[in-house]
Design a protein around this motif. Structure first.
Motif, PDB file in Angstrom:
ATOM      1  N   LYS A   1       0.804  -1.214   0.000  1.00  0.00           N
ATOM      2  CA  LYS A   1       0.000   0.000   0.000  1.00  0.00           C
ATOM      3  C   LYS A   1       0.841   1.270   0.000  1.00  0.00           C
ATOM      4  O   LYS A   1       0.353   2.329  -0.405  1.00  0.00           O
ATOM      5  N   ASP A   2       2.094   1.195   0.471  1.00  0.00           N
ATOM      6  CA  ASP A   2       2.933   2.386   0.474  1.00  0.00           C
ATOM      7  C   ASP A   2       3.716   2.557  -0.824  1.00  0.00           C
ATOM      8  O   ASP A   2       4.552   3.459  -0.947  1.00  0.00           O
ATOM      9  N   HIS A   3       3.450   1.701  -1.789  1.00  0.00           N
ATOM     10  CA  HIS A   3       4.133   1.802  -3.081  1.00  0.00           C
ATOM     11  C   HIS A   3       3.369   2.762  -3.987  1.00  0.00           C
ATOM     12  O   HIS A   3       2.135   2.692  -4.068  1.00  0.00           O
ATOM     13  N   PRO A   4       4.050   3.660  -4.699  1.00  0.00           N
ATOM     14  CA  PRO A   4       3.359   4.624  -5.557  1.00  0.00           C
ATOM     15  C   PRO A   4       2.903   4.054  -6.888  1.00  0.00           C
ATOM     16  O   PRO A   4       2.285   4.764  -7.696  1.00  0.00           O
ATOM     17  N   GLY A   5       3.160   2.775  -7.121  1.00  0.00           N
ATOM     18  CA  GLY A   5       2.963   2.223  -8.457  1.00  0.00           C
ATOM     19  C   GLY A   5       4.223   2.479  -9.264  1.00  0.00           C
ATOM     20  O   GLY A   5       4.986   3.409  -8.982  1.00  0.00           O
ATOM     21  N   TYR A   6       4.453   1.649 -10.261  1.00  0.00           N
ATOM     22  CA  TYR A   6       5.664   1.796 -11.069  1.00  0.00           C
ATOM     23  C   TYR A   6       5.443   2.873 -12.126  1.00  0.00           C
ATOM     24  O   TYR A   6       5.477   2.598 -13.334  1.00  0.00           O
ATOM     25  N   TRP A   7       5.240   4.128 -11.655  1.00  0.00           N
ATOM     26  CA  TRP A   7       4.932   5.214 -12.588  1.00  0.00           C
ATOM     27  C   TRP A   7       6.072   5.450 -13.569  1.00  0.00           C
ATOM     28  O   TRP A   7       5.868   5.919 -14.690  1.00  0.00           O
TER      29      TRP A   7
END
Length: 288
Positions: free
Chosen positions: A92-98
């Motif tokens: 949940k603390d991951h921003p996504g692999y933007w």
């Protein structure tokens, strides 16, 4: 699942401008420091990856899902981000692999059932990829573009030559771990994750693979009957040739569920005519 040589797409003349447009969008995203503005920018430039759909459809497997080998009738396949761009369900603390949002090597052609969350009546749970991206060791997850990528995905990847061989298919239409990897706990975990998050055993896929198993079995029976007389009966020899051709055709990369067809044909490798006339004409079929 068949291996997809994604690097081969770059050799196509029409790919150059599309990839450059995606690279340009990625540079814009990387220069945006505000997370919310960055999300808005990714959304605004989303057509850049959709423009690559036609290119992704031009691999050997043609217009079918890279994960399931299924058809997606009546609508376009999705351009899936193998590493999700916006959020990670498992972290949940991951921003996504933007930072992978416009990297064409991160794109996979996917049917809706593999890429989108869907309640499965048989399984009684929600399956599909969505924002799921499990890794084998959460402590090694790739958390930012400035860090090296050392994570090991726990989902099978059709662009990784080692991954499709981990799958086999049962006569009931379901996927399973290939027998050669039966003692490999990591391989088993990756197959089970892929069954769930790529929705590999969706009811329709299972039904279609079961029908394919019946089709292969019927052809094998016909071939067995013809093989008994092929040596001294030209008609029987011709029938055997036709059966072999039909079986080989089912395994071509552009055929739906062709990896399952290969698995079903391998069951009959002890038949001399299958071993001599069919398996040598199916790339990779004699190793497993």
């Amino acid at each position: 699942m068949r291996y997809i040589d994604i690097e081969s797409l770059r050799a196509r003349p029409e790919a150059h401008a599309l990839i450059e447009a995606a690279d340009e969008a990625q540079r814009e995203v990387e220069q945006e420091g505000d997370p919310e503005a960055r999300k808005a920018l990714i959304k605004a430039r989303s057509q850049r990856w959709r423009n690559l759909r036609a290119l992704l459809e031009q691999t050997d497997v043609r217009k079918k899902c890279w994960y399931t080998e299924s058809k997606n009738p009546g609508t376009d396949d999705d351009v899936d981000h193998y590493r999700p761009k916006g959020a990670i369900e498992e972290r949940k603390d991951h921003p996504g692999y933007w930072w992978e949002a416009f990297n064409w090597r991160n794109f996979r052609l996917s049917c809706h059932r593999a890429n989108r969350l869907k309640r499965s009546g048989e399984a009684g749970e929600t399956l599909g990829k969505g924002s799921h991206f499990p890794v084998l060791d959460e402590g090694m997850r790739w958390m930012s573009p400035s860090a090296p990528c050392v994570e090991s995905p726990a989902l099978l990847d059709p662009t990784n030559p080692s991954d499709p061989q981990l799958l086999t298919f049962l006569s009931n239409g379901r996927v399973d771990l290939a027998p050669a990897f039966d003692e490999d706990a990591i391989a088993r975990e990756r197959v089970e994750n892929s069954r769930r998050y790529l929705h590999l055993d969706w009811e329709d896929f299972v039904e279609e693979r079961t029908s394919l198993f019946a089709r292969v079995s019927s052809l094998i029976e016909e071939g067995n009957a013809a093989a008994m007389h092929a040596a001294d009966d030209p008609g029987a020899a011709q029938r055997l040739k036709k059966v072999a051709q039909d079986l080989i055709r089912l395994t071509k990369p552009d055929q739906y569920y062709s990896a399952a067809a290969i698995a079903y044909i391998r069951i009959h490798r002890s038949r001399g005519w299958v071993d001599r006339a069919v398996l040598p004409n199916i790339p990779g079929s004699q190793e497993a």
